[in-house]
Design a protein around this motif. Structure first.
Motif, PDB file in Angstrom:
ATOM      1  N   UNK A 233       0.690  -1.290   0.089  1.00 18.79           N
ATOM      2  CA  UNK A 233      -0.065   0.142   0.052  1.00 18.79           C
ATOM      3  C   UNK A 233       0.927   1.133   0.099  1.00 18.79           C
ATOM      4  N   UNK A 234       1.864   1.246   0.540  1.00 18.41           N
ATOM      5  CA  UNK A 234       3.167   2.435   0.579  1.00 18.41           C
ATOM      6  C   UNK A 234       3.333   2.709  -0.887  1.00 18.41           C
TER       7      UNK A 234
ATOM      8  N   UNK B 134       1.252   2.121  -3.332  1.00 18.51           N
ATOM      9  CA  UNK B 134       0.077   2.304  -4.254  1.00 18.51           C
ATOM     10  C   UNK B 134       0.108   3.491  -5.152  1.00 18.51           C
TER      11      UNK B 134
ATOM     12  N   UNK C  81      -3.315  10.748  -3.335  1.00 16.65           N
ATOM     13  CA  UNK C  81      -2.753  10.115  -1.786  1.00 16.65           C
ATOM     14  C   UNK C  81      -3.419   9.058  -1.555  1.00 16.65           C
ATOM     15  N   UNK C  82      -2.908   7.961  -0.978  1.00 19.70           N
ATOM     16  CA  UNK C  82      -3.613   6.670  -0.656  1.00 19.70           C
ATOM     17  C   UNK C  82      -4.350   7.238   0.722  1.00 19.70           C
ATOM     18  N   UNK C  83      -3.820   7.912   1.438  1.00 23.89           N
ATOM     19  CA  UNK C  83      -4.518   8.292   2.993  1.00 23.89           C
ATOM     20  C   UNK C  83      -6.000   8.372   3.021  1.00 23.89           C
ATOM     21  N   UNK C  84      -6.563   9.412   2.265  1.00 26.99           N
ATOM     22  CA  UNK C  84      -8.035   9.710   2.392  1.00 26.99           C
ATOM     23  C   UNK C  84      -8.537   8.272   1.771  1.00 26.99           C
TER      24      UNK C  84
ATOM     25  N   UNK D 190      11.625   0.777   1.606  1.00 26.54           N
ATOM     26  CA  UNK D 190      10.050   0.669   1.732  1.00 26.54           C
ATOM     27  C   UNK D 190       9.908  -0.418   3.043  1.00 26.54           C
TER      28      UNK D 190
ATOM     29  N   UNK E 197       6.556   7.383   2.136  1.00 28.01           N
ATOM     30  CA  UNK E 197       6.307   6.578   1.255  1.00 28.01           C
ATOM     31  C   UNK E 197       5.634   7.351   0.191  1.00 28.01           C
ATOM     32  N   UNK E 198       5.881   6.467  -1.185  1.00 29.84           N
ATOM     33  CA  UNK E 198       5.444   6.954  -2.267  1.00 29.84           C
ATOM     34  C   UNK E 198       3.871   7.485  -2.527  1.00 29.84           C
ATOM     35  N   UNK E 199       3.036   6.572  -1.609  1.00 30.13           N
ATOM     36  CA  UNK E 199       1.702   6.822  -2.003  1.00 30.13           C
ATOM     37  C   UNK E 199       0.999   7.946  -1.072  1.00 30.13           C
ATOM     38  N   UNK E 200       2.009   8.561  -0.062  1.00 28.00           N
ATOM     39  CA  UNK E 200       1.591   9.640   0.618  1.00 28.00           C
ATOM     40  C   UNK E 200       0.998  10.982  -0.261  1.00 28.00           C
ATOM     41  N   UNK E 201       2.111  11.151  -0.997  1.00 29.76           N
ATOM     42  CA  UNK E 201       1.764  12.458  -2.032  1.00 29.76           C
ATOM     43  C   UNK E 201       1.730  13.586  -1.219  1.00 29.76           C
TER      44      UNK E 201
ATOM     45  N   UNK F 229      -6.281  18.031   1.404  1.00 29.99           N
ATOM     46  CA  UNK F 229      -6.930  17.112   2.206  1.00 29.99           C
ATOM     47  C   UNK F 229      -6.204  16.965   3.430  1.00 29.99           C
TER      48      UNK F 229
ATOM     49  N   UNK G 232      -6.253  14.523   5.625  1.00 34.97           N
ATOM     50  CA  UNK G 232      -5.930  13.281   6.071  1.00 34.97           C
ATOM     51  C   UNK G 232      -4.424  12.976   6.319  1.00 34.97           C
ATOM     52  N   UNK G 233      -3.917  13.106   4.915  1.00 38.15           N
ATOM     53  CA  UNK G 233      -2.061  12.765   5.049  1.00 38.15           C
ATOM     54  C   UNK G 233      -1.671  13.893   5.796  1.00 38.15           C
TER      55      UNK G 233
END
Lengths: 484, 484
Positions: free
Chosen positions: A150-151, A153, A352-355, B127, B322-326, B352, B354-355
């Motif tokens: 998921x990190x 994604x 971003x994956x977070x939300x 990672x 991590x990459x998916x944080x953006x 957002x 969230x992150x």
């Protein structure tokens, strides 16, 4: 006794002033209304039955019976040795939409309004009803169960499980024709419109917006396209644009026109689609608050009627969950996926994956549907309360139009106010804002000289007490300004 | 015994093949290397001292002493009744950067490489070292402690506590002149470049990129500006552009040029700033991986030298967390804040929560600094290991250039390979990719005919075993293709 409750019961719950039902029924109805309208927030501790009975001058059995019924219905919960509390998580199947028919009585101001600081002017849902604890738990669970993959994604369309959940929801609830591969996750309709305009429009194409309409979209359109034009809104919603130029992008809100609240009938929807086909234009269907329909059934979406070729459907979760989430989506016709996606990759890579992770879980675990149903009922109750207080205090100055949907109400100035020469809607909105109401001048949503005067009032994020206090204050200001 | 450990000890830990130190010292060093390089992942259960002693043909006391020393150093932890485990959270103050000086011995393939599926080609950090559990806990805690106001947080610059944390970090670690009000939170440098170009550039202005350079930025530049030009990279980094045209936007990576890894000396930095002033141009300083410097001290940032007027500093957290944080940021000169912010509001409203909420807590609680320090040491160890295996197997075909920073290494073809007429770097990169390595053809980063041949190799996300296996396989392929 909790101070907040003490105030409420001395002002709101003077049992015996209602004319119908037994004392127990009246007490039950008033408590239920107070819970639904947010005057008794979740987890509020109720006074003991003995203390409450003394305070209300009724028998303790009457109080006990009312409490018991509310516990059975899920409004209250008892904790061993700690007392009786307003439920943290109201089971919406127990909430009855007629709960607000017995409004609390007006009284003197109790809480100073503190809303204006950080709030956008209108259109907020009942923020106090959002299950913050549940959201924290879900986010955490989603992360704990995620693999390290998921990190990394990085799907530029967005998180696939979220897109699947949205497709399922839209197909079932909004008659939208969508599968997950057509759904592009965006931060909101503004990013959606920017991506569409930048990827699909040439320098000579025009974005056509509704007049009156949402100012945020106008700003986005001006930033994205050299030409912006307007189509007027009549009693059926957005009119068919008169232009015969090709390749326009028309942005409309047929479910619930912003700001006038009109639901576009099917005939007009068909006419718009026909125009789009004839002029090789695209329609962006802005379904910004379709979840909040309180009466009647929604009509089929434009996208569902058109079969998807000329219509991009757009929606957002920020109004249905919370504003700071910033997650929305576009449902793209197949042949537009590639160019829009290419633009997303060039300007923003992937979301971003977070939300997305938290929201996907919120939807797939059923919380989203439950939250919408609960909000719908709370909003319906609050709308009634709002209308009652507003009319009680301000009907001399404004006529409030009821709306079967949305988060705003339109108030038109009465003939008397118009003729009095007192201010204008900018002044009225400022006064309303100063007493804690959420109000926009209607004229600010018009893009032409023929602007109509009025107030656009956000009702859904206000408790009965807040509305009562604020409308009362506003009436005093209107009186001193207008002299009538 | 855990299968993974059983494999490792039979292949990697044949004690006695080292020539220096006592048996206990050798065992200790090998275990420490395996932990640092990820061959023994966090929470791996070690065999009992008795079983391990039998397997290694050493005394049990030797094993016990090695275990004890590693526990004392924080590499291992014991759990009552459960045994000895690799620590979940290595205390970086105990990690010694010379830990990788005793590499494990090569052996036959053990795990099939499964990296190519979802990974971007190069530039990934370790990672596997990201503290996923901690992140889940922090996110949850941040939400639980948040007030309902967080649901409405809508600052178009970004979450203020996050901006404050970034300003503190940049001032201390990167000699950047920044306060929170200058920092704009973006999804990454691509959104940053898009916002800058769209808000500050006219139709006749030019974006100038490094050649060779990062392909993602080229795509963004082409989407954002009508004119894109290039400035060559020499042994000092990006050359001063020759153009005398005004109002350019030059994007450079002085800390660690992508892809060549050059650190720009101060004289060249000063020359670039002088050029920017003379041509009224802006410089976007892309400090994409400045956190990963393994030897020596970083030079002052361009932004710090220039005093901030002509330089926008940009960085990203996606490589460090991590990459998916953006999540990334721009540090904007005062006079550019308003136009860039206006564009952000029109196209994307605000980021957002969230992150941002989770990252702000990650930084302010000290986890970010700790994580960087830990990654730096893991990466330094992995770079050494990578170089050793690569040279052992592939020095006939490629010359690897060591780099004091970053996440990539450049491998140049040997004269013998060049003269053999075998393939080209596209072919070599594909072969490397197929055996599980992260490899890009160097020529793909050039924008002109004079492209240099080579491989750009991401080393930081590979364990010793993975590198050993993959380089061995690649050597076999190179042999069969080239015949030497």
């Amino acid at each position: 006794m909790e101070p907040i409750f003490e105030k409420l019961i001395t002002t709101t719950f003077a049992v015996g002033t209602e004319t119908t039902g037994t004392l127990q029924q009246q007490l039950h109805a008033r408590l239920r209304t107070a819970i639904l309208c947010g005057d008794l927030p979740a987890a509020t501790r109720l006074p003991s039955s003995r203390a409450f009975a003394v305070q209300q001058a009724v028998s303790r059995n009457t109080v006990l019976a009312a409490y018991e019924q509310l516990v059975a219905e899920g409004y209250l919960e008892t904790r061993r040795g700690a007392g009786t509390f307003v439920s943290r998580d109201l089971p919406d199947s127990f909430i009855q939409s007629n709960a607000a028919q017995l409004p609390p009585q007006p009284s003197s101001p109790m809480r100073p309004p503190q809303k204006q600081a950080s709030h956008p002017p209108t259109g907020l849902p009942a923020v106090d009803a959002f299950p913050l604890d549940l959201w924290a738990r879900l986010s955490s669970t989603a992360w704990r169960h995620a693999s390290k993959d998921i990190l990394l994604y990085r799907d530029p369309m967005g998180y696939k499980p979220l897109r699947r959940a949205i497709a399922t929801y839209l197909t079932a609830a909004r008659s939208v024709r969508a599968h997950a591969d057509q759904i592009l996750i965006v931060s909101g309709l503004q990013q959606g419109l920017t991506l569409i305009a930048d990827s699909l429009m040439n320098a000579r194409d025009t974005i056509i917006l509704e007049n009156p309409g949402y100012g945020g979209l106008l700003r986005t359109a001006r930033a994205a396209a050299p030409q912006v034009a307007f189509t007027p809104v009549d009693q059926l919603g957005a009119c068919v644009p008169e232009t015969t130029q090709k390749n326009n992008l028309l942005v409309v809100s047929p479910s619930h026109q912003y700001p006038l609240g009109i639901t576009m009938p099917t005939a007009r929807r068909l006419a718009l689609i026909q125009w789009a086909k004839a002029t090789n234009s695209l329609i962006l269907e802005d379904d910004y608050d379709s979840e909040f329909r309180y009466r009647g059934r929604p009509l089929n979406s434009l996208q569902g009627i058109a079969g998807g070729d000329h219509v991009i459907y757009g929606g957002s979760f920020s109004k249905v969950t919370f504003l700071a989430l910033r997650l929305g989506y576009l449902v793209l016709p197949e042949h537009l996926i590639e160019p829009v996606l290419k633009r997303r990759e060039a300007t923003d890579s992937f979301p971003s994956i977070m939300a997305q992770l938290a929201l996907a879980k919120f939807i797939s675990d059923g919380h989203f549907a439950r939250h919408i149903r609960r909000l719908r009922k709370i909003h319906a109750a609050r709308q009634q309360i709002y209308i009652q207080y507003f009319n009680r205090h301000l009907s001399r100055y404004f006529t409030l139009e009821a709306s079967p949907a949305g988060l705003d109400l339109v108030a038109r100035p009465t003939l008397e106010l118009q003729q009095s020469g007192t201010g204008g809607d900018n002044i009225w909105a400022k006064a309303a804002h100063n007493v804690g109401l959420s109000a926009l001048p209607l004229s600010a949503t018009y893009r032409s000289q023929a602007a109509q005067q009025g107030l656009l009032l956000g009702f859904a994020n206000f408790t009965a007490n807040e509305v009562r206090t604020a409308t009362h204050k506003l009436a005093q200001i209107m009186l001193s300004e207008s002299g009538f």
